[in-house]
Design a protein around this motif. Sequence first.
Motif: not given
Length: 303
Positions: A40-48, A50-52, A151-152, A161-163
């Motif tokens: 979950g932490d990694l997804v938050r970092v990558v998604g910023g 733009r993700v929930s 995500l992309g 942005s994700y990249q």
Amino acid sequence: MKIPLRKLITQLAALALFAVAATSHAADKLPVLASFSILGDLVRVVGGDRVSVTTLVGPDEDAHVFEPKPQDAKNILQTRLLVTNGLDFEPWAQKLVQSAGYKGRSVVASQGVKPRTLPAEKGHSHAETDPHAWQDPTLVMVYVRNIAAALGQLDPANASSYQANSEAYVKELQALDAWAKEQFAAIPSAKRKVITSHDAFGYFGAHYQVGFLAPQGLSTEAEPSAKEVALLIRQIRREKIRAVFVENMSNPKLLAQLSKDAGVTVGPELYVDALSAQGGPADTYLRLMRHNVTQLLSGMQQN
């Protein structure tokens, strides 16, 4: 003081627009469900922003013994992307997908990682895949790039942005790795021996050349036999190992008894399969790794 009716109407309209905008912004976020807190932490970092992100197995919880609840089936149906670790870490995840009838996208974060195995001769009837690949930060680089790609694909408008987020994080992982290597290089190899609750540090140990021993196997569900514990106690005494640690999501009784019988002191908690609660010493992956490295170094210096 009375507010003029026209001014009051204007203020109320502005508040209504703000509420609509806030709701719209929340609705615009891509809902992502991660299997456990570290992912979950990694997804938050990558998604910023733009993700929930929500997680099935939260901080300080054990994914090895997790049992999905009816609410989890509802949560998975509300997500656009399911992120799992793979490597047999979440055997319950596919069952949850099937029982909930989830038809959305999924990504296995460890895709492309060469798995380690625990050989049968270590007390197991067959070789087992070690799922704890996130314990090597160079492999987490694979994780975040897989997450960014997934995500992309779902959100092409923000793919760049994700990249960018993933590559910025890779640089932080590289800095973390360089720091950890430098720390362990100062410890003689004969002292790099540690006892932990279960076999979760295989990737970490291989990468940083640290020897880990554990009374339990790859899963916290496995209970060691009295013979296995006795053999481990003899090894602790023979090799004079003083670095003994319990994990945040494990039952500490076994290791406490082991340390008592072997005449050693249990050190501070390590964070292995789960983050700490928010505000704790390991509430992000980067903080988790720095905490663990610092505590392990302190323990090994006593050997």
